[in-house]
Design a protein around this motif. Structure first.
Motif, PDB file in Angstrom:
ATOM      1  N   LEU A   1      13.162   6.413  -1.233  1.00 55.09           N
ATOM      2  CA  LEU A   1      12.016   5.673  -1.751  1.00 55.09           C
ATOM      3  C   LEU A   1      12.377   4.206  -1.978  1.00 55.09           C
ATOM      4  N   ARG A   2      13.578   3.976  -2.505  1.00 53.28           N
ATOM      5  CA  ARG A   2      14.013   2.592  -2.724  1.00 53.28           C
ATOM      6  C   ARG A   2      14.225   1.891  -1.387  1.00 53.28           C
ATOM      7  N   ALA A   3      14.771   2.606  -0.413  1.00 54.03           N
ATOM      8  CA  ALA A   3      14.965   2.028   0.918  1.00 54.03           C
ATOM      9  C   ALA A   3      13.634   1.630   1.551  1.00 54.03           C
ATOM     10  N   ALA A   4      12.568   2.356   1.187  1.00 52.83           N
ATOM     11  CA  ALA A   4      11.232   2.039   1.696  1.00 52.83           C
ATOM     12  C   ALA A   4      10.573   0.902   0.924  1.00 52.83           C
TER      13      ALA A   4
ATOM     14  N   VAL B   1       8.114   4.999   7.940  1.00 52.63           N
ATOM     15  CA  VAL B   1       8.554   3.719   7.387  1.00 52.63           C
ATOM     16  C   VAL B   1      10.064   3.549   7.550  1.00 52.63           C
ATOM     17  N   LEU B   2      10.809   4.629   7.338  1.00 56.48           N
ATOM     18  CA  LEU B   2      12.274   4.555   7.410  1.00 56.48           C
ATOM     19  C   LEU B   2      12.820   4.835   8.806  1.00 56.48           C
ATOM     20  N   ALA B   3      11.937   5.238   9.748  1.00 53.43           N
ATOM     21  CA  ALA B   3      12.371   5.616  11.100  1.00 53.43           C
ATOM     22  C   ALA B   3      13.414   6.728  11.043  1.00 53.43           C
TER      23      ALA B   3
ATOM     24  N   ALA C   1      19.399  -2.756  -3.795  1.00 51.60           N
ATOM     25  CA  ALA C   1      18.571  -3.426  -2.790  1.00 51.60           C
ATOM     26  C   ALA C   1      18.141  -2.407  -1.739  1.00 51.60           C
ATOM     27  N   PRO C   2      16.914  -2.534  -1.190  1.00 56.59           N
ATOM     28  CA  PRO C   2      16.451  -1.583  -0.178  1.00 56.59           C
ATOM     29  C   PRO C   2      17.423  -1.425   0.996  1.00 56.59           C
ATOM     30  N   GLU C   3      18.021  -2.529   1.437  1.00 56.80           N
ATOM     31  CA  GLU C   3      18.961  -2.442   2.560  1.00 56.80           C
ATOM     32  C   GLU C   3      20.193  -1.616   2.195  1.00 56.80           C
TER      33      GLU C   3
ATOM     34  N   GLU D   1       0.807  -1.224   0.000  1.00 58.59           N
ATOM     35  CA  GLU D   1       0.000   0.000   0.000  1.00 58.59           C
ATOM     36  C   GLU D   1       0.836   1.269   0.000  1.00 58.59           C
ATOM     37  N   LEU D   2       2.075   1.185   0.485  1.00 61.45           N
ATOM     38  CA  LEU D   2       2.876   2.390   0.692  1.00 61.45           C
ATOM     39  C   LEU D   2       3.063   3.175  -0.598  1.00 61.45           C
ATOM     40  N   SER D   3       3.392   2.500  -1.688  1.00 63.00           N
ATOM     41  CA  SER D   3       3.596   3.191  -2.962  1.00 63.00           C
ATOM     42  C   SER D   3       2.361   3.989  -3.344  1.00 63.00           C
TER      43      SER D   3
END
Length: 365
Positions: free
Chosen positions: A295-298, A271-273, A335-337, A247-249
């Motif tokens: 955005l990619r990290a999320a 989301v990212l704290a 990668a998000p990480e 849903e976030l996107s």
């Protein structure tokens, strides 16, 4: 008969002294203007403050200071009622007293505060970007995201959506000008110092005036609520939404499409704290690389990041659509990480971040 030239010189001094003082002041002003012009000449175009941001920032600052000044003069005058002491400006209308206070603060240089101006510039740019996003909506399109939430069956979510819409509309209409509590407190004490300067007469009554002004400032500070600010309401709404990865996107894109930038910031920050002020800075940065990383990290995919970038590029003429397109594929492959590691500084505690950046600025000089 001889004429005593020294007597004539002495006689002229009362008339010439003001002229000489004005001439000396004009020379100082000329030097200041020249220094400012030189500084402006060597500014890169991208570093120069645009007219809309300048005007919006000035309007917001004046509104905040007038609000504080009205509050202080009113409460201080009430506390002095019945005392033998009368402030020298007590007879002035409150709007005139507030105007004089604002003028003195501008002239003092106190308002050249990095934290204060950073907040005001960000608010102005956010409002300008929000307006542009709304203008760019398809003809006939009407907001549906928050209206749907406000009419939904979840009472808590509906109340939060309604509160957000009210706060956002008030800020857009200029009906609510605010800054975070610590900045508001700082402005209040600065205004109190100016009021003391203007109300102080002789030594008699000084203590009563000081106590009245201090009491008025403390009353104003205690009455101010950060919870009523748009950003705080956006945080509460984002927490209630609790969007999952799928849903976030959609939520982020909907927030941008309908100009709800404070909600976009709150959603991504939670989301990212990461501190919401940091996410807001990424959103307003015309370069855009760090926002794409965030955005990619999320967990957003290429299509969602592209949609966000397109919306922002259409709304902000400073952004380069070709440069964004060139980096999109690279960002989507990270990668998000790994993307979150690239934003490691943003995850540090506030004072830690500030110290690191202070050192970076010192090296840059």
């Amino acid at each position: 008969m001889s004429v005593d030239q020294s007597d004539a010189s002495q006689a002229c001094k009362p008339q010439t002294a003001p002229l000489l003082a004005r001439a000396a002041a004009a020379a100082v002003r000329s030097d200041v203007h020249l220094a400012s012009a030189i500084q402006d000449f060597f500014l890169a175009e991208g570093d120069r403050l645009d007219d809309r941001t300048r005007a919006a920032t000035a309007a917001t600052l004046r509104a905040i200071l007038h609000s504080i000044a009205h509050d202080l003069t009113g409460h201080a005058a009430e506390q002095l009622a019945g005392h033998a002491v009368e402030p020298c400006t007590a007879a002035l209308p409150r709007h005139a007293a507030a105007g004089a206070l604002v003028h003195r603060l501008y002239a003092s240089g106190l308002l050249r505060d990095r934290g204060l101006m950073e907040e005001l510039f960000a608010q102005a740019r956010q409002d300008i970007l929000s307006d542009a996003l709304l203008v760019n909506r398809a003809p006939g399109a009407t907001p549906s995201f928050l209206p749907a939430l406000s009419a939904g069956s979840d009472e808590g979510l509906a109340d939060a959506a309604i509160a957000y819409l009210h706060a956002e509309n008030a800020r857009r209409a200029g009906g609510r000008s605010d800054v975070p509590g610590p900045l508001r407190e700082r402005l209040t004490w600065w205004a109190a110092a100016v009021l003391r300067e203007k109300w102080s007469g002789g030594s008699s009554g000084r203590i009563a005036i000081d106590r009245a002004i201090a009491g008025a400032a403390q009353h104003s500070i205690s009455a101010y609520r950060d919870d009523d600010r748009l950003e705080a309401i956006a945080d509460r709404l984002a927490a209630l939404l609790r969007p999952g990865a799928a849903e976030l996107s959609e939520r982020l894109v909907q927030s941008l499409e309908e100009g709800h930038l404070a909600l976009f910031v709150a959603l991504l920050a939670q989301v990212l704290a990461v501190d919401a002020r940091e996410i807001r800075a990424l959103l307003l940065d015309p370069a855009g690389e760090q926002l794409s990383l965030a955005l990619r990290a999320a967990g957003l995919d290429r299509a969602a990041i592209a949609r966000v970038g397109f919306l922002l590029t259409e709304a902000d003429p400073r952004r380069d659509i070709e440069a964004f397109a060139d980096t999109l594929d690279v960002v989507a492959m990270i990668a998000p990480e790994e993307a979150l590691e690239g934003l490691a500084l943003l995850t540090l505690p506030t004072d830690f971040r500030a110290a690191v950046r202070a050192l970076d600025r010192a090296v840059a000089r």
